[in-house]
Design a protein around this motif. Structure first.
Motif, PDB file in Angstrom:
ATOM      1  N   GLN A  49       0.836  -1.200   0.000  1.00 56.45           N
ATOM      2  CA  GLN A  49       0.000   0.000   0.000  1.00 56.45           C
ATOM      3  C   GLN A  49       0.874   1.255   0.000  1.00 56.45           C
ATOM      4  N   LEU A  50       1.973   1.232   0.744  1.00 55.53           N
ATOM      5  CA  LEU A  50       2.889   2.378   0.731  1.00 55.53           C
ATOM      6  C   LEU A  50       3.423   2.610  -0.675  1.00 55.53           C
ATOM      7  N   GLU A  51       3.788   1.556  -1.369  1.00 61.70           N
ATOM      8  CA  GLU A  51       4.298   1.703  -2.737  1.00 61.70           C
ATOM      9  C   GLU A  51       3.262   2.357  -3.637  1.00 61.70           C
ATOM     10  N   MET A  52       1.999   2.006  -3.468  1.00 56.29           N
ATOM     11  CA  MET A  52       0.945   2.638  -4.273  1.00 56.29           C
ATOM     12  C   MET A  52       0.865   4.132  -3.959  1.00 56.29           C
ATOM     13  N   VAL A  53       0.990   4.483  -2.680  1.00 60.57           N
ATOM     14  CA  VAL A  53       0.955   5.892  -2.279  1.00 60.57           C
ATOM     15  C   VAL A  53       2.136   6.639  -2.895  1.00 60.57           C
ATOM     16  N   LEU A  54       3.339   6.088  -2.746  1.00 61.89           N
ATOM     17  CA  LEU A  54       4.532   6.763  -3.270  1.00 61.89           C
ATOM     18  C   LEU A  54       4.479   6.888  -4.787  1.00 61.89           C
ATOM     19  N   ALA A  55       3.975   5.858  -5.453  1.00 65.26           N
ATOM     20  CA  ALA A  55       3.880   5.882  -6.920  1.00 65.26           C
ATOM     21  C   ALA A  55       2.877   6.919  -7.405  1.00 65.26           C
ATOM     22  N   SER A  56       1.940   7.316  -6.538  1.00 68.95           N
ATOM     23  CA  SER A  56       0.932   8.298  -6.936  1.00 68.95           C
ATOM     24  C   SER A  56       1.452   9.734  -6.879  1.00 68.95           C
ATOM     25  N   MET A  57       2.637   9.909  -6.345  1.00 69.58           N
ATOM     26  CA  MET A  57       3.196  11.253  -6.191  1.00 69.58           C
ATOM     27  C   MET A  57       3.939  11.651  -7.474  1.00 69.58           C
ATOM     28  N   PRO A  58       3.629  12.820  -8.044  1.00 69.91           N
ATOM     29  CA  PRO A  58       4.230  13.216  -9.317  1.00 69.91           C
ATOM     30  C   PRO A  58       5.759  13.191  -9.338  1.00 69.91           C
ATOM     31  N   LEU A  59       6.400  13.625  -8.244  1.00 72.55           N
ATOM     32  CA  LEU A  59       7.865  13.674  -8.240  1.00 72.55           C
ATOM     33  C   LEU A  59       8.512  12.297  -8.281  1.00 72.55           C
ATOM     34  N   ARG A  60       7.749  11.247  -8.086  1.00 68.82           N
ATOM     35  CA  ARG A  60       8.310   9.893  -8.128  1.00 68.82           C
ATOM     36  C   ARG A  60       9.029   9.645  -9.443  1.00 68.82           C
ATOM     37  N   TRP A 118      11.071  11.511 -10.861  1.00 65.06           N
ATOM     38  CA  TRP A 118      12.451  11.998 -10.760  1.00 65.06           C
ATOM     39  C   TRP A 118      13.126  11.571  -9.464  1.00 65.06           C
ATOM     40  N   ARG A 119      12.452  10.736  -8.681  1.00 69.10           N
ATOM     41  CA  ARG A 119      12.874  10.511  -7.311  1.00 69.10           C
ATOM     42  C   ARG A 119      13.288   9.068  -7.056  1.00 69.10           C
ATOM     43  N   HIS A 120      14.232   8.915  -6.128  1.00 64.36           N
ATOM     44  CA  HIS A 120      14.597   7.603  -5.592  1.00 64.36           C
ATOM     45  C   HIS A 120      14.199   7.597  -4.127  1.00 64.36           C
ATOM     46  N   ASP A 121      13.450   6.587  -3.711  1.00 67.89           N
ATOM     47  CA  ASP A 121      12.966   6.494  -2.339  1.00 67.89           C
ATOM     48  C   ASP A 121      13.649   5.348  -1.607  1.00 67.89           C
ATOM     49  N   SER A 122      14.057   5.608  -0.368  1.00 71.20           N
ATOM     50  CA  SER A 122      14.543   4.563   0.537  1.00 71.20           C
ATOM     51  C   SER A 122      13.545   4.488   1.687  1.00 71.20           C
ATOM     52  N   VAL A 123      12.976   3.303   1.882  1.00 71.48           N
ATOM     53  CA  VAL A 123      11.895   3.121   2.855  1.00 71.48           C
ATOM     54  C   VAL A 123      12.409   2.355   4.064  1.00 71.48           C
TER      55      VAL A 123
END
Length: 99
Positions: A66-77, A79-84
């Motif tokens: 579910q977190l991945e779905m939230v992060l993927a919904s963000m426009p800056l994703r 251009w972004r690299h996320d560490s969870v």
């Protein structure tokens, strides 16, 4: 569950100032929606180096999917690299109710 997300954004070479401004506006709008839904709890700006674009976010989600779905919904994703980092309650957390 709560998750600490280190979000490092790298704007692609050749991106115009107007494109960056438009992306930031879209990101701010989506962040407000996620906050209203209870998915985005807090945002912080860590110390930054010159030209660095980085944010720490505290998110709530049922699980990592579910977190991945939230992060993927963000426009800056785009251009972004996320560490969870998944977070667990600490028994000495002063914000937790006494047991």
């Amino acid at each position: 569950m709560e998750f600490l997300v280190d979000m490092v954004t790298t704007v692609p070479d050749g991106t115009s100032v107007d494109e960056v401004a438009e992306m930031r506006e879209r990101e701010a709008a989506r962040s407000a929606e996620l906050a209203a839904q209870g998915s985005l709890l807090r945002l912080w700006r860590p110390p930054l180096g010159p030209g660095e674009w980085r944010t720490w976010g505290l998110f709530r989600a049922d699980d990592g999917d579910q977190l991945e779905m939230v992060l993927a919904s963000m426009p800056l994703r785009e251009w972004r690299h996320d560490s969870v980092t998944p977070l667990s309650p600490h028994p000495n957390d002063p914000a937790q109710p006494a047991r």
